[in-house]
Design a protein around this motif. Structure first.
Motif, short mmCIF file in Angstrom:
data_model
loop_
_atom_site.label_atom_id
_atom_site.label_comp_id
_atom_site.label_asym_id
_atom_site.label_seq_id
_atom_site.Cartn_x
_atom_site.Cartn_y
_atom_site.Cartn_z
N UNK A 143 0.83 -1.21 0.00
CA UNK A 143 0.00 0.00 0.00
C UNK A 143 0.86 1.26 0.00
N UNK A 144 2.01 1.20 0.68
CA UNK A 144 2.93 2.34 0.63
C UNK A 144 3.43 2.55 -0.80
N UNK A 145 3.68 1.45 -1.51
CA UNK A 145 4.12 1.55 -2.90
C UNK A 145 3.03 2.14 -3.78
N UNK A 146 1.79 1.74 -3.54
CA UNK A 146 0.68 2.29 -4.32
C UNK A 146 0.60 3.81 -4.17
N UNK A 147 0.77 4.30 -2.94
CA UNK A 147 0.71 5.75 -2.74
C UNK A 147 1.92 6.45 -3.36
N UNK A 148 3.10 5.79 -3.36
CA UNK A 148 4.27 6.39 -4.01
C UNK A 148 4.04 6.51 -5.51
N UNK A 149 3.51 5.47 -6.13
CA UNK A 149 3.20 5.55 -7.57
C UNK A 149 2.25 6.71 -7.84
N UNK A 150 1.25 6.84 -6.99
CA UNK A 150 0.25 7.89 -7.18
C UNK A 150 0.86 9.27 -6.97
N UNK A 151 1.64 9.43 -5.91
CA UNK A 151 2.27 10.73 -5.61
C UNK A 151 3.21 11.17 -6.73
N UNK A 152 3.90 10.22 -7.35
CA UNK A 152 4.85 10.54 -8.42
C UNK A 152 4.18 10.65 -9.78
N UNK A 153 2.88 10.45 -9.83
CA UNK A 153 2.16 10.56 -11.09
C UNK A 153 2.44 9.40 -12.04
N UNK A 154 2.91 8.26 -11.51
CA UNK A 154 3.23 7.10 -12.35
C UNK A 154 1.99 6.23 -12.60
N UNK A 155 1.34 5.82 -11.53
CA UNK A 155 0.16 4.96 -11.63
C UNK A 155 -0.86 5.48 -10.62
N UNK A 156 -2.02 5.89 -11.09
CA UNK A 156 -3.02 6.48 -10.21
C UNK A 156 -3.58 5.44 -9.25
N UNK A 157 -3.81 5.86 -8.01
CA UNK A 157 -4.35 4.98 -6.99
C UNK A 157 -5.71 4.41 -7.38
N UNK A 158 -6.44 5.16 -8.20
CA UNK A 158 -7.75 4.68 -8.65
C UNK A 158 -7.66 3.34 -9.39
#
Length: 265
Positions: A143-158
């Motif tokens: 889940x921490x990785x999911x938020x990092x992807x989202x924060x960096x604009x790589x993969x949206x949490x949605x």
């Protein structure tokens, strides 16, 4: 067997590795395949076959399979984006690691493979498979990785949150009500491999004491996600899931369904 191509040999390994009587044979063939892989020129092909070999050998020799998995990782610096098949192979292997999770470095490298495989069309990536793999290999750090992807604009949490929450609830690592809270943080995108109803089905099967509460909170989530477009078809699917799992819960929340239908008419 010595002169057969790696893919054929891996098929033999996959079968032999399942039985104690033939597990040593699986190891011998795996050593031969590993030597063949080292002679290959294509980096992507080497990585992919290492992953396939590790997954096939895993039931017979978990230590050697992990070492092969690591060798596959060592090729990652040369891998470009769009390697869906390779990412799927690594994730399938990770799905088998429930009792032997990856260390942080390896888990981060697996996350990088996934990231490189989804540069333009994350909606097409098998996030349900990713959730299974990372749940077993990395647990809540996923889940921490999911938020990092989202924060960096790589993969949206949605794109990622729905399958992740669903599988963690299925494995008993999140409660259904915790799952609903996480799903309410964003507007999860439904795909061909995951829909909100999948979460409802999983959540209601986890215990029997608070199904009515879970069902009502799930309907809250639906109304929030589809304030003006909640369809009769979706309501019907939810009713069917609840009725099949617990007819008593269905009786308890019939008034809630009636209220929602009044709103959408």
């Amino acid at each position: 067997l010595k002169f057969r191509p790696p893919h054929t040999l891996i098929a033999f390994i996959e079968r032999f590795a399942l039985f104690d009587l033939t597990s040593d044979i699986a190891g011998e063939i795996a050593a031969d395949v590993a030597s063949k892989i080292e002679s290959m020129d294509d980096t992507e092909e080497r990585s992919s076959i290492y992953a396939q070999l590790a997954r096939a050998l895993f039931p017979a020799d978990k230590v050697e399979a992990a070492q092969l998995f690591a060798k596959g990782y060592s090729e990652l610096t040369a891998i470009g984006s769009g390697d869906y098949d390779l990412a799927a192979e690594f994730l399938n292997f990770a799905c088998q690691l429930e009792r032997a999770p990856l260390d942080a470095t390896s888990a981060h490298m697996l996350a990088k493979v996934v990231e490189l495989s989804t540069p333009y069309e994350p909606e097409k990536f098998p996030w349900t498979l990713a959730a299974r793999g990372f749940c077993n290999a990395w647990n809540f750090d996923y889940f921490a990785q999911l938020t990092r992807w989202d924060d960096r604009g790589k993969i949206a949490l949605e794109h990622t949150i729905g399958p992740a929450v669903t599988y963690f609830v299925e494995k008993g690592r999140l409660s259904p009500r915790q799952g609903i809270v996480l799903l309410s943080l964003v507007d999860p995108i439904e795909t061909h491999s995951w829909e909100l109803e999948n979460f409802l089905n999983v959540a209601l099967k986890q215990g029997t004491t608070d199904r009515s509460i879970v069902a009502n909170e799930f309907l809250d989530l639906l109304e929030h996600k589809y304030p003006t477009s909640l369809s009769e078809r979706m309501l019907g699917k939810c009713e069917s899931i609840i009725r099949d799992i617990d007819s008593g819960t269905m009786k308890d929340i019939l008034p809630r369904f009636a209220s929602i239908r009044e709103k959408i008419q």
